[in-house]
Design a protein around this motif. Sequence first.
Motif, short mmCIF file in Angstrom:
data_model
loop_
_atom_site.label_atom_id
_atom_site.label_comp_id
_atom_site.label_asym_id
_atom_site.label_seq_id
_atom_site.Cartn_x
_atom_site.Cartn_y
_atom_site.Cartn_z
N PHE A 20 0.85 -1.19 0.00
CA PHE A 20 0.00 0.00 0.00
C PHE A 20 0.89 1.25 0.00
O PHE A 20 1.91 1.26 0.67
N PRO A 21 0.57 2.30 -0.74
CA PRO A 21 -0.70 2.57 -1.43
C PRO A 21 -0.76 2.15 -2.89
O PRO A 21 -1.80 2.30 -3.52
N SER A 24 -3.57 0.04 -3.63
CA SER A 24 -4.70 0.58 -2.89
C SER A 24 -6.07 0.05 -3.30
O SER A 24 -6.85 -0.38 -2.44
N GLU A 132 -2.88 9.66 0.60
CA GLU A 132 -3.13 8.83 1.79
C GLU A 132 -2.87 9.65 3.05
O GLU A 132 -1.92 10.44 3.10
N GLN A 134 -1.42 9.11 6.36
CA GLN A 134 -0.61 8.10 7.04
C GLN A 134 -0.81 8.11 8.54
O GLN A 134 -0.68 7.09 9.21
N ALA A 209 -12.00 3.79 -0.64
CA ALA A 209 -11.46 5.13 -0.83
C ALA A 209 -12.54 6.16 -0.53
O ALA A 209 -13.71 5.96 -0.86
N HIS A 237 -9.86 5.74 10.42
CA HIS A 237 -8.61 5.27 11.04
C HIS A 237 -8.91 4.51 12.33
O HIS A 237 -8.31 3.46 12.60
N PRO A 242 -8.12 1.70 5.68
CA PRO A 242 -7.11 2.55 5.04
C PRO A 242 -7.74 3.91 4.81
O PRO A 242 -8.95 4.00 4.54
N TYR A 244 -7.53 6.88 2.40
CA TYR A 244 -6.93 7.35 1.16
C TYR A 244 -8.02 7.81 0.20
O TYR A 244 -9.22 7.60 0.43
N PHE A 263 -2.90 14.94 3.99
CA PHE A 263 -2.77 13.77 3.13
C PHE A 263 -1.48 13.87 2.32
O PHE A 263 -1.09 14.95 1.88
#
Length: 278
Positions: A20-21, A24, A132, A134, A209, A237, A242, A244, A263
């Motif tokens: 990842f990503p 994704s 993304e 993180q 997403a 989260h 994920p 993103y 992001f």
Amino acid sequence: MKILNKAELQQAEKVLRSHFPKSSMAYGYLFAMNRDKPHILEVVVDSWPDFKTIICRPHPQSEHTLLHNEGLTFFSTDEKVLKRMLTEDSILDCKKYFKIRGIDMLHTTMLKDISATKDVTMRSCHVTHLLELQDPNHLPHLTVSRDVEARISSLNEFHVGLVNETWKRGDDEKGFQRIKHLISHFPTCCITDEEGRSVSWVLLYDYCAMGLLYTLPEHRGKGYAKILLSTMAARLHAQGYPVYCYVLEENQVSYRLFKKLGFTEYLSFRATRFEFNY
């Protein structure tokens, strides 16, 4: 070629997470499938357990392909293996329209070669930035009034028509059913007005997403999008999702918004959608 069973899907998810990503979209699909989200997908690999290519496609025996619109996605660490699978393993039905989504533009030449071999038309569209979050600690601290905070909620099936009408790829029965599927089974976030009507919202696609961000024109300029994205990102989260999104290259407003929210963009990866027999 091997079709993965439920236990193998869980193992494959862990492998895709390590990539990842760049993995994704394929990872997002497996993440959802492994958490019992309804789907019609079949996942195939070139070998097991040490696979180099994984492909998610609508199940060939399913009659319910409406939500996935004849599309497939893949992740590969070996383009030669990928090309062999797409060419020799009956992955593609080149007699009808289909799409390959969320794929790195680096595969363009290979896909053009396959198209020429199979004598089908091909085009690339919707090139996107991949971003993304993180670490949720990267989200800026936002000052949200108590009034607005009290009006943050989730969408339900009563909102399907409204979301479909404002979605650029919606406003038809196929769009309605897809939006209904997403609202019914995936996290959403919205802000309502004083009468309880939703005026701004963000959804999660079935590949996990963030997307379909929209604010009714008469309610723009109030910072609703920033509030929704921050709230949604933190919730996702906390639930292990994920965090993103894909942003169209021409959509600089959304691109700048996600960047301001912390992001990270992956400059070496440009995801696009390829259409065949269009």
